[in-house]
Design a protein around this motif. Structure first.
Motif, PDB file in Angstrom:
ATOM      1  N   ASP A  17      -1.400   7.580   1.171  1.00  0.00           N
ATOM      2  CA  ASP A  17      -1.232   8.383  -0.038  1.00  0.00           C
ATOM      3  C   ASP A  17      -0.762   9.796   0.289  1.00  0.00           C
ATOM      4  OD1 ASP A  17      -3.570   9.271   1.020  1.00  0.00           O
ATOM      5  OD2 ASP A  17      -4.507   9.669  -0.914  1.00  0.00           O
ATOM      6  N   LEU A  18       0.151   9.901   1.254  1.00  0.00           N
ATOM      7  CA  LEU A  18       0.682  11.206   1.650  1.00  0.00           C
ATOM      8  C   LEU A  18       1.241  12.027   0.490  1.00  0.00           C
ATOM      9  CD1 LEU A  18       0.578  11.999   4.614  1.00  0.00           C
ATOM     10  CD2 LEU A  18       0.699   9.564   4.413  1.00  0.00           C
ATOM     11  N   PRO A  19       1.948  11.399  -0.486  1.00  0.00           N
ATOM     12  CA  PRO A  19       2.554  12.198  -1.560  1.00  0.00           C
ATOM     13  C   PRO A  19       1.534  12.980  -2.370  1.00  0.00           C
ATOM     14  CG  PRO A  19       3.492  10.010  -1.528  1.00  0.00           C
ATOM     15  CD  PRO A  19       2.347   9.997  -0.578  1.00  0.00           C
ATOM     16  N   GLU A  20       0.276  12.535  -2.397  1.00  0.00           N
ATOM     17  CA  GLU A  20      -0.683  13.263  -3.228  1.00  0.00           C
ATOM     18  C   GLU A  20      -1.914  13.658  -2.424  1.00  0.00           C
ATOM     19  OE1 GLU A  20      -2.701  10.290  -5.881  1.00  0.00           O
ATOM     20  OE2 GLU A  20      -0.786   9.296  -5.613  1.00  0.00           O
ATOM     21  N   SER A  21      -1.715  13.859  -1.096  1.00  0.00           N
ATOM     22  CA  SER A  21      -2.879  14.159  -0.280  1.00  0.00           C
ATOM     23  C   SER A  21      -3.467  15.511  -0.679  1.00  0.00           C
ATOM     24  CB  SER A  21      -2.490  14.161   1.194  1.00  0.00           C
ATOM     25  OG  SER A  21      -1.427  15.051   1.405  1.00  0.00           O
ATOM     26  N   PHE A  36       0.835  -1.207   0.000  1.00  0.00           N
ATOM     27  CA  PHE A  36       0.000   0.000   0.000  1.00  0.00           C
ATOM     28  C   PHE A  36       0.863   1.248   0.000  1.00  0.00           C
ATOM     29  CE2 PHE A  36      -3.382  -2.837   1.268  1.00  0.00           C
ATOM     30  CZ  PHE A  36      -4.457  -2.286   0.611  1.00  0.00           C
ATOM     31  N   ALA A  37       1.951   1.218   0.784  1.00  0.00           N
ATOM     32  CA  ALA A  37       2.820   2.383   0.854  1.00  0.00           C
ATOM     33  C   ALA A  37       3.571   2.583  -0.462  1.00  0.00           C
ATOM     34  CB  ALA A  37       3.811   2.229   2.009  1.00  0.00           C
ATOM     35  N   GLU A  38       4.027   1.479  -1.073  1.00  0.00           N
ATOM     36  CA  GLU A  38       4.812   1.590  -2.302  1.00  0.00           C
ATOM     37  C   GLU A  38       3.969   2.088  -3.463  1.00  0.00           C
ATOM     38  OE1 GLU A  38       8.262   0.489  -3.151  1.00  0.00           O
ATOM     39  OE2 GLU A  38       8.309   1.128  -1.084  1.00  0.00           O
ATOM     40  N   THR A  39       2.684   1.733  -3.477  1.00  0.00           N
ATOM     41  CA  THR A  39       1.843   2.176  -4.586  1.00  0.00           C
ATOM     42  C   THR A  39       1.190   3.523  -4.293  1.00  0.00           C
ATOM     43  OG1 THR A  39       0.118   0.799  -3.639  1.00  0.00           O
ATOM     44  CG2 THR A  39       1.322  -0.110  -5.483  1.00  0.00           C
ATOM     45  N   ASN A  40       1.560   4.142  -3.176  1.00  0.00           N
ATOM     46  CA  ASN A  40       1.001   5.450  -2.800  1.00  0.00           C
ATOM     47  C   ASN A  40      -0.511   5.432  -2.704  1.00  0.00           C
ATOM     48  OD1 ASN A  40       3.475   6.681  -2.648  1.00  0.00           O
ATOM     49  ND2 ASN A  40       3.464   7.292  -4.787  1.00  0.00           N
ATOM     50  N   ARG A  41      -1.051   4.321  -2.157  1.00  0.00           N
ATOM     51  CA  ARG A  41      -2.503   4.238  -2.033  1.00  0.00           C
ATOM     52  C   ARG A  41      -2.908   4.599  -0.609  1.00  0.00           C
ATOM     53  NH1 ARG A  41      -6.067   3.103  -6.052  1.00  0.00           N
ATOM     54  NH2 ARG A  41      -7.269   1.927  -4.553  1.00  0.00           N
ATOM     55  N   LEU A  42      -4.132   5.046  -0.450  1.00  0.00           N
ATOM     56  CA  LEU A  42      -4.659   5.232   0.886  1.00  0.00           C
ATOM     57  C   LEU A  42      -4.547   3.906   1.638  1.00  0.00           C
ATOM     58  CD1 LEU A  42      -7.822   7.402   0.554  1.00  0.00           C
ATOM     59  CD2 LEU A  42      -6.327   7.445   2.515  1.00  0.00           C
ATOM     60  N   PRO A  43      -4.257   3.858   2.928  1.00  0.00           N
ATOM     61  CA  PRO A  43      -4.101   4.990   3.853  1.00  0.00           C
ATOM     62  C   PRO A  43      -2.712   5.635   3.836  1.00  0.00           C
ATOM     63  CG  PRO A  43      -3.930   2.906   5.012  1.00  0.00           C
ATOM     64  CD  PRO A  43      -4.201   2.571   3.594  1.00  0.00           C
ATOM     65  N   MET A  47     -12.192   2.744   3.031  1.00  0.00           N
ATOM     66  CA  MET A  47     -12.574   2.399   4.394  1.00  0.00           C
ATOM     67  C   MET A  47     -11.734   3.093   5.453  1.00  0.00           C
ATOM     68  SD  MET A  47     -15.105   0.680   4.050  1.00  0.00           S
ATOM     69  CE  MET A  47     -15.838  -0.721   4.806  1.00  0.00           C
ATOM     70  N   PHE A  48     -10.511   3.497   5.102  1.00  0.00           N
ATOM     71  CA  PHE A  48      -9.618   3.991   6.133  1.00  0.00           C
ATOM     72  C   PHE A  48      -9.214   5.433   5.880  1.00  0.00           C
ATOM     73  CE2 PHE A  48      -9.079  -0.551   6.351  1.00  0.00           C
ATOM     74  CZ  PHE A  48      -9.135  -0.763   7.708  1.00  0.00           C
ATOM     75  N   PRO A  49      -9.051   6.226   6.959  1.00  0.00           N
ATOM     76  CA  PRO A  49      -8.544   7.586   6.787  1.00  0.00           C
ATOM     77  C   PRO A  49      -7.033   7.566   6.577  1.00  0.00           C
ATOM     78  CG  PRO A  49      -8.920   7.157   9.096  1.00  0.00           C
ATOM     79  CD  PRO A  49      -9.364   5.935   8.356  1.00  0.00           C
TER      80      PRO A  49
END
Lengths: 164, 345
Positions: B220-224, B211-218, B307-309
């Motif tokens: 997705d800090l790089p594109e928040s 999840f972190a490597e694909t920049n997906r939520l939760p 589902m997650f913030p």
């Protein structure tokens, strides 16, 4: 085919290395260095050393150079205006060059390195590299890991916040 | 048909090209429909309808989106560094597509192994190519020459470097059990028991790191959007913007495919295994099973997103370095201990 690929990767590597040190923009320098590492990985593949090729890209291009780019971006370095070259820098680089050439020719002479590409039976698999690393080159391997450990502890001490 | 098989047998280059072409088309098709699936599932979760106007059930929406992206005006801001600005989206997309090359997506079809390149260092190839994806994002952030993309690029590179480590640690246990880095052997090893049952901790770490490597939520800090407008792709428009999105979804597909191969038995039917008695139909069946598993994991990716913030940045870094990294090391140690105890003396 193998010969032409060898020349392709060699020329690519050398020209990228040259561009790395002549580019004015630090980000371009990083990108050319990455390309040079890539060409080197290509040379490893030609030698059947797939493990080394993959690790070359993974460690140098994928991790170390990303950190370089990161630091350059954070420092926001401008493109170089003019280079200052003193006589000391020139003399030092010539000295290092000569020392490196001497060392390489010494190693090549003593180790009787094969001048041809890898023989077809040899496969640079992970097992082979591991066996050699933990038997014949045990001591250099451990010394290198000690060096890394020392660097790591140094970084931790330097970046530690002072507690009062 | 026989002529075709004969032609393929004498030209390994042709067969490789055919495989590459087919995989590429399937990948891009999957990407297009994952976007649609994401929008429809998001709508379902949020109790809305979602895009349902183009074609039956909105099934032609990806076509409409693609046409829109291609024909939009291509605006390039005046303050960007042109070369890197143009290169960055491509650099992001290419590694995402390349990594699929070593994943076995089926057993054999007419005697041809269903993997593009069966490297003996398969997983190292994936990690080394995947680690290059960050260049595109960093360069996009830097070349855009404005604040928000820059911050997005910095965040992304820090995040990807941190989680790559945990990801690498999590699969070492798998390879200690299998004794090879080759993906086909990893699949063969899971004939009796999927590795997710033998390496649950490894799988958990891998899932979170994916999840972190694909920049997906939760993560997705790089594109928040709330803090960084759009992050590293703020200054991009039309097809260049679409390339970043293609890369994100292609990365998702590759991560799911990797999880299927490493932890869920690859193309094997659950708890039955190989048994290739009819070469053609079995081959098709195995490919079908692989993609069915792949789609299940993609659903998890989409489901989690709605589902997650989002995490806070310091939480993200603490989680990566102080929880998952030591956990990965402990997993390796534990696996080694168990293997040593089980080893015949």
């Amino acid at each position: 085919m193998e010969n032409s690929l060898f020349y392709f990767f060699s020329v690519a590597m050398l020209s990228c290395a040259l561009l790395t040190i002549t580019c004015k923009n630090p980000v371009s320098s990083v990108i050319f260095l990455v390309l040079a590492f890539f060409s080197m990985a290509g040379l490893f593949v030609l030698l059947n050393a797939f493990f080394l090729a993959a690790v070359q890209v993974l460690v140098y291009a994928g991790a170390i150079m990303v950190l370089f780019l990161f630091v350059i971006m954070l420092l926001n370095l401008p493109a170089e205006e003019k280079r200052h070259r003193g006589w000391f820098g020139g003399a030092a680089s010539i000295f290092v060059m000569v020392a490196l050439m001497l060392e390489l020719s010494f190693v090549a002479h003593h180790e009787k390195l094969a001048s041809s590409p890898a023989s077809p039976g040899i496969d640079g698999t992970t097992e082979d590299v591991g066996m050699v690393l933990f038997s014949r080159y045990m001591l250099p391997f451990e010394v290198a890991s000690l060096l890394l450990l020392a660097a790591m502890i140094g970084v931790i001490i330097l970046s530690r916040k002072e507690k009062k | 048909m026989n002529d075709l098989i004969h032609l393929i047998a004498i030209t390994p280059w042709a067969i490789a090209l055919v495989k590459i072409g087919v995989v590429l088309v399937i990948m891009l098709g999957l990407v297009a429909y994952t976007v649609l699936a994401e929008r429809r599932i998001a709508a379902l979760i949020q109790d809305r309808r979602g895009p349902n106007r183009v074609g039956p059930f909105g099934l032609l929406q990806p076509v409409a989106d693609g046409v829109k992206f291609l024909f939009k005006e291509n605006v390039m801001p005046a303050h960007v560094n042109k070369i890197y600005y143009v290169l960055a989206p491509t650099i992001t997309l290419i590694p995402a597509l390349l990594t699929f090359a070593v994943i076995p997506f089926g057993s054999t079809l007419g005697g041809v192994p269903m993997v593009i390149a069966d490297l003996n260092v398969g997983v190292l190839w994936i990690f080394s190519i995947a680690s290059l994806g960050v260049y595109g994002i960093v360069l996009a952030g830097w070349s855009s020459n404005s604040k928000y993309p820059f911050l997005g690029g910095i965040r992304s590179s820090a995040q990807m470097i941190s989680y790559e480590l945990s990801m690498g640690m999590s699969v070492i246990g798998v390879f200690m059990l299998v004794g090879s880095l080759n993906m086909t052997r990893v699949v063969g090893y899971q004939h009796d028991c999927w590795l997710v049952f033998k390496q649950p901790v490894g799988f958990l770490i891998f899932l979170v790191a994916a999840f972190a490597e694909t920049n997906r939520l939760p993560f997705d800090l790089p594109e928040s959007e709330q803090e960084l407008v759009g992050g590293y792709h703020t200054e991009y428009g039309s097809m260049k913007f679409a390339l970043f999105f293609l890369a994100e979804y292609a990365n998702m597909i590759t991560a799911s495919a990797l999880m299927v191969t490493l932890f869920f038995g690859g193309w094997q039917f659950p708890f039955i295994g190989f048994a290739p008695n009819h070469p053609m139909w079995n081959g098709v069946l195995h490919i079908g099973i692989f993609f069915a598993k792949l789609l299940c994991l993609m659903l998890v990716f989409i489901w989690v997103r709605w589902m997650f913030p989002r995490f806070r940045y310091d939480q993200l870094m603490n989680l990566g370095w102080k929880v998952f990294f030591p956990l990965g090391l402990a997993n390796i140690l534990l696996t080694a201990l168990i293997l040593t105890m089980q080893a015949p003396r």
